[in-house]
Design a protein around this motif. Sequence first.
Motif, PDB file in Angstrom:
ATOM      1  N   UNK A  22      -9.122  -3.017  -2.886  1.00 18.19           N
ATOM      2  CA  UNK A  22     -10.170  -3.946  -2.131  1.00 18.19           C
ATOM      3  C   UNK A  22      -8.989  -3.862  -0.969  1.00 18.19           C
ATOM      4  N   UNK A  23      -9.147  -3.073  -1.070  1.00 24.85           N
ATOM      5  CA  UNK A  23      -8.458  -2.236   1.008  1.00 24.85           C
ATOM      6  C   UNK A  23      -9.315  -1.071   1.259  1.00 24.85           C
ATOM      7  N   UNK A  66     -11.144 -10.418  -0.073  1.00 20.39           N
ATOM      8  CA  UNK A  66     -10.219 -11.459  -0.994  1.00 20.39           C
ATOM      9  C   UNK A  66     -10.642 -12.212  -1.913  1.00 20.39           C
ATOM     10  N   UNK A  67     -12.060 -11.643  -2.114  1.00 17.90           N
ATOM     11  CA  UNK A  67     -13.128 -11.402  -3.548  1.00 17.90           C
ATOM     12  C   UNK A  67     -12.714 -10.355  -4.494  1.00 17.90           C
ATOM     13  N   UNK A  68     -11.836  -9.665  -3.982  1.00 17.68           N
ATOM     14  CA  UNK A  68     -11.385  -8.529  -5.037  1.00 17.68           C
ATOM     15  C   UNK A  68      -9.781  -8.289  -5.660  1.00 17.68           C
ATOM     16  N   UNK A  94       2.386  -7.363  -6.117  1.00 18.39           N
ATOM     17  CA  UNK A  94       1.068  -6.400  -5.061  1.00 18.39           C
ATOM     18  C   UNK A  94       2.023  -4.953  -4.726  1.00 18.39           C
ATOM     19  N   UNK A  95       1.600  -3.750  -5.307  1.00 18.15           N
ATOM     20  CA  UNK A  95       1.289  -2.554  -5.433  1.00 18.15           C
ATOM     21  C   UNK A  95       1.812  -2.537  -3.370  1.00 18.15           C
ATOM     22  N   UNK A  96       0.700  -2.442  -2.667  1.00 19.95           N
ATOM     23  CA  UNK A  96       0.526  -2.538  -1.359  1.00 19.95           C
ATOM     24  C   UNK A  96       1.679  -2.706  -0.551  1.00 19.95           C
ATOM     25  N   UNK A  97       2.200  -4.444  -0.845  1.00 21.06           N
ATOM     26  CA  UNK A  97       3.145  -4.792  -0.046  1.00 21.06           C
ATOM     27  C   UNK A  97       4.296  -3.692  -0.351  1.00 21.06           C
TER      28      UNK A  97
END
Length: 86
Positions: A23-24, A35-37, A48-51
């Motif tokens: 999604x990124x 946001x759709x992914x 959330x792994x990105x966070x």
Amino acid sequence: MALLITDDCINCDVCEPECPNEAISMGPEIYEIDPNKCTECVGHFDEPQCQQVCPVACIPHDPNRIETREILMDRYRLLTAAKRVA
């Protein structure tokens, strides 16, 4: 809620490979989250792994996309089903 990347992003490249939903991606100036992914990693991880990897904490919840865990899980199921078909 979906997540979003704020203008505080330093383009360090650590969030993109951590997203299990792809999604990124790089936007015109900073990374962006589709946001759709985005499922906030529901179905994949507990958080959330990105966070978790962001060194500047620039990935808050998007207040304009209020979503329940059930909605995020439904999106996870749709995305993973689409990957199996592809």
